[in-house]
Design a protein around this motif. Sequence first.
Motif: not given
Length: 393
Positions: A116-127, A129-140
């Motif tokens: 869906r997204v067409g670039d890797c803007s700053g907000t995309v990268m932040v989202d 990273m935040r998403f991966n952190e949330a998944v890691d927390q849930t997995l733990a």
Amino acid sequence: MTSPRLAVFIRDNMEPILQAWEDFARTIEPPALTMTDNDLRDHARQMLLVFADDLETEQSDVESAAKSIGHGKRGKGDTAAEVHAEARLLSGYTVVQLVSEYRALRASVLALWAARVGDCSGTVMVDMMRFNEAVDQTLAESVARYQSLVKQSQNMFLAILGHDLRNPLGTLVSGSSIIMQGADVPPKYVLVAKRMFDGARRMSRLINDLIDFTRTHLGPGIPIRAGESDLTALCTQVTNELRTAHPQRHIDLRAPHRLEAVFDEGRVAQMLSNLIGNALQYGSKDAPVAIGVTDTDREISIVINNRGPAIPPDKIASIFDPMVRIAASACDEDEDTERTSLGIGLFISREIALAHGGQVGVVSNAADGTTFTVTMPRWPGGARPAGMIVGNS
């Protein structure tokens, strides 16, 4: 056109994300083949909503780092991830399969979002990273709950093993002992009863070893109940029992006339039996097993030596590891049933010494054979109880 933030994307595309994840879950056999669509999706929707809420919540760098290793803050009650872990365990999933679900959920979200997204803007990268952190927390959280439930089931298994097997074994030991002592029992039946007695006693020891081994991995270690006792008397008792079991072998015990200390009689007897039995098993049949007991006012030492083949240097470091057996290739490979043990006797011996605040060491060479040395505090806390007899008196 501005790319949507990931939290909004997750909420707006819940169905395709769940379908992609469900398609993967269906490949996990055999549990998934017997589960309905609702079962497969049971908690994924709740976790996705948790991810979306988390993405929209402000957090500090410290909170971000904590979540990336599964130490994020949590509310009261069970999380969706913990409930999910319990359901998957009851459905027959392994922990590997459980983790693979999270990997698939992560991949489903990021793959659909990347399209869906067409670039890797700053907000995309932040989202991301935040998403991966949330998944890691849930997995733990999910893995921790799964592990806790497995531990509970293992403890239940140990309780059943200890209760349901020890009682019939005790009956077998008692019954065969009565037959062996019967004055009017034919010799051939006495021989059979002796074999039953020995087999039951050996099975009982194996069960005890297995329970102790599992306990050290599931709890704080081997429990002890220390009290004032005579170590020399205990060593003599264990040595005599092994002399009876191995009449063809010579066991030499040298100890003070009396050695008072504070220790758990049953556990120390178990440790001695394991160490001396190991010396008998791997030592030369033509040389004695030597046991030396010495003491100071603060420490007791038990040295057990056999003149068998030296332990190879590359094996010494792992001699106390569970399930490790030292190949006695230089010894005669007879039908000694002791060679069929679980291989955890030395590990348990070390754990018993550690539970007493002591340790077990080993040295081995061709000239002196193999020597195990147990050292333990004589008095817990370092003070000798008033009125207690000193060992060499």
